[in-house]
Write a protein that holds these residues in place. Structure first.
Motif, PDB file in Angstrom:
ATOM      1  N   CYS A 181       0.851  -1.364  -0.004  1.00  0.00           N
ATOM      2  CA  CYS A 181       0.048   0.110   0.113  1.00  0.00           C
ATOM      3  C   CYS A 181       0.862   1.219   0.216  1.00  0.00           C
ATOM      4  CB  CYS A 181      -0.985   0.032   1.185  1.00  0.00           C
ATOM      5  SG  CYS A 181      -2.051  -1.119   1.153  1.00  0.00           S
ATOM      6  N   GLN A 182       2.263   1.137  -0.004  1.00  0.00           N
ATOM      7  CA  GLN A 182       2.720   2.159   0.322  1.00  0.00           C
ATOM      8  C   GLN A 182       2.829   3.308  -1.100  1.00  0.00           C
ATOM      9  OE1 GLN A 182       3.799  -0.777   0.054  1.00  0.00           O
ATOM     10  NE2 GLN A 182       5.996  -1.142  -1.269  1.00  0.00           N
ATOM     11  N   HIS A 183       2.378   2.752  -2.141  1.00  0.00           N
ATOM     12  CA  HIS A 183       2.222   3.598  -3.379  1.00  0.00           C
ATOM     13  C   HIS A 183       0.657   4.004  -3.632  1.00  0.00           C
ATOM     14  CE1 HIS A 183       6.707   3.334  -3.760  1.00  0.00           C
ATOM     15  NE2 HIS A 183       6.391   1.873  -4.060  1.00  0.00           N
ATOM     16  N   LEU A 184      -0.097   3.668  -3.014  1.00  0.00           N
ATOM     17  CA  LEU A 184      -1.329   4.056  -3.273  1.00  0.00           C
ATOM     18  C   LEU A 184      -1.708   5.533  -3.195  1.00  0.00           C
ATOM     19  CD1 LEU A 184      -3.593   1.259  -1.287  1.00  0.00           C
ATOM     20  CD2 LEU A 184      -3.148   1.355  -3.754  1.00  0.00           C
ATOM     21  N   ALA A 185      -2.848   5.747  -4.153  1.00  0.00           N
ATOM     22  CA  ALA A 185      -3.379   7.225  -4.063  1.00  0.00           C
ATOM     23  C   ALA A 185      -4.446   7.307  -3.180  1.00  0.00           C
ATOM     24  CB  ALA A 185      -3.303   7.505  -5.501  1.00  0.00           C
TER      25      ALA A 185
END
Length: 287
Positions: A181-185
Motif C-alpha cells: 500500500c505504500q504507493h497507493l493514491a
C-alpha cells in the motif's frame, strides 16, 4: 452483549468464473428490527472498549486535523459519486473501525442515513469469533446494512459488482504502511484484472498510533482481541499475539500457538506497542 433479532435473507451464488467453482454467499441483513439505540449511535458501549488512556493536547490536535482531512475527503467523494454508488469494506480490525466511525460521524453531520452506504464484510471460515461478533455489534449499533460474502476480496468484489452494479467506489481502511500500500493514491482505480471500481483510501497517511489515539480520544469501541496483545488481526491460523507485547513475567508459551485465549494479563494491549514497525510481528508466514 445486547441481543437483537434480525430478519436475514441469504442468497446462494455459485461462482463459474474460477476453476474451483467456489460457492459464495451474499447476505443482506434487514435492519427493520433494531433495538432502541442512543440518540448518538456512535457512543454505544460494549465489552470491547473497557480501557481508555489520556491523550495529550498535541495528540488531540493532530487527530482533529486527521479527522478534518478525512471529512474533506468524504465531501470530495460525494461530489464525484452519489451516495447510492458507495460501499465501505469492513473487516472488524482497528483501521476499518476508525474508518467506520469517521464515516458514520460524517454522515450524521450531513444528515445522511447511516444505512445509505452499506458495509461489505468478507467472512472466512477461519475468522476469529471475536471479530465476527464485533462486526455484528457494529451493524446493530451504527445502523448499517450488511452485505456479506465468502471468498477472497477479489472474488467478493467480482460478485458484488454483478449483484450490485450501482456500486462504483469502495472505502477501504488501508494505510500506506500496510503491505503493498505504500504507493497507493487516496483515490485509485482497481487493477485491470479486478472488477472496475474506485478504491477510496482516506486513512493512507494515518500512523499506527494515530489510529489508537483516535479510538481513545473518541471512546470508539473496538474488538477485544486488541486488549490481549493482538496488533494486526488476520485469521486464526495466521495471527498470534504480538510477542513484543508479552509481559516478561508470563510463563505462557503462546508465542507459537495461533488464536491464543490467554487472559489480558499475558500480553499488554495493542496501543502499548512502542515501535509501529513491529505492528505485524504477530502475523505468521504463509505456509
Amino acid at each position: 452483549m445486547n441481543q437483537c433479532r434480525q430478519t436475514t435473507k441469504t442468497t446462494t451464488i455459485v461462482s463459474t468464473a474460477t476453476e474451483t467453482k467456489k460457492h459464495l454467499f451474499l447476505q443482506k441483513r434487514s435492519m427493520s428490527e433494531r433495538p432502541e439505540d442512543p440518540q448518538d449511535p456512535v457512543s454505544f458501549q460494549t465489552q470491547d472498549s473497557p480501557v481508555s488512556r489520556e491523550i495529550s493536547q498535541e495528540e488531540r490536535l493532530a487527530i482533529e486535523e486527521r479527522q478534518r482531512k478525512a471529512f474533506a475527503f468524504f465531501t470530495e467523494t460525494l461530489q464525484i459519486y452519489g451516495v447510492e454508488e458507495l460501499i465501505f469494506c469492513f473487516n472488524g480490525g482497528k483501521d476499518c473501525t476508525v474508518l467506520l466511525d469517521l464515516l458514520m460521524r460524517y454522515l450524521r453531520q450531513e444528515n445522511i442515513s447511516s444505512g445509505d452506504i452499506p458495509m461489505l464484510y468478507i467472512k472466512s471460515g477461519d475468522s476469529f469469533t471475536e471479530i465476527d461478533d464485533f462486526v455484528e455489534r457494529c451493524v446493530r449499533n451504527y445502523r448499517v446494512e450488511l452485505v456479506e460474502y465468502e471468498g477472497s476480496l477479489k472474488e467478493a468484489l467480482t460478485h458484488m459488482a454483478a449483484d450490485m452494479p450501482r456500486i462504483k467506489a469502495v472505502f477501504v481502511g488501508s494505510r500506506n504502511t500496510d503491505p503493498y500500500c505504500q504507493h497507493l493514491a487516496p483515490m485509485q482505480p482497481t487493477d485491470n484484472d479486478w472488477p472496475p471500481m474506485m478504491r477510496l483510501n482516506p486513512l493512507l497517511e494515518w500512523s499506527y498510533h494515530d489510529v489508537w489515539h483516535y479510538i481513545h480520544m473518541n471512546s470508539v469501541p473496538y474488538c477485544s482481541l486488541y486488549d490481549r496483545g493482538y496488533t494486526s488481526v488476520g485469521n486464526r491460523s495466521n495471527t498470534i499475539p504480538n510477542p513484543h507485547l508479552r509481559n516478561p513475567d508470563s510463563q505462557c508459551d503462546c508465542d507459537s500457538v495461533p488464536a491464543c485465549s490467554c487472559g489480558p494479563s499475558r500480553y499488554r494491549p495493542a496501543w502499548e506497542l512502542e515501535d509501529p514497525a513491529l505492528e505485524r510481528a504477530g502475523r505468521l508466514p504463509r505456509k
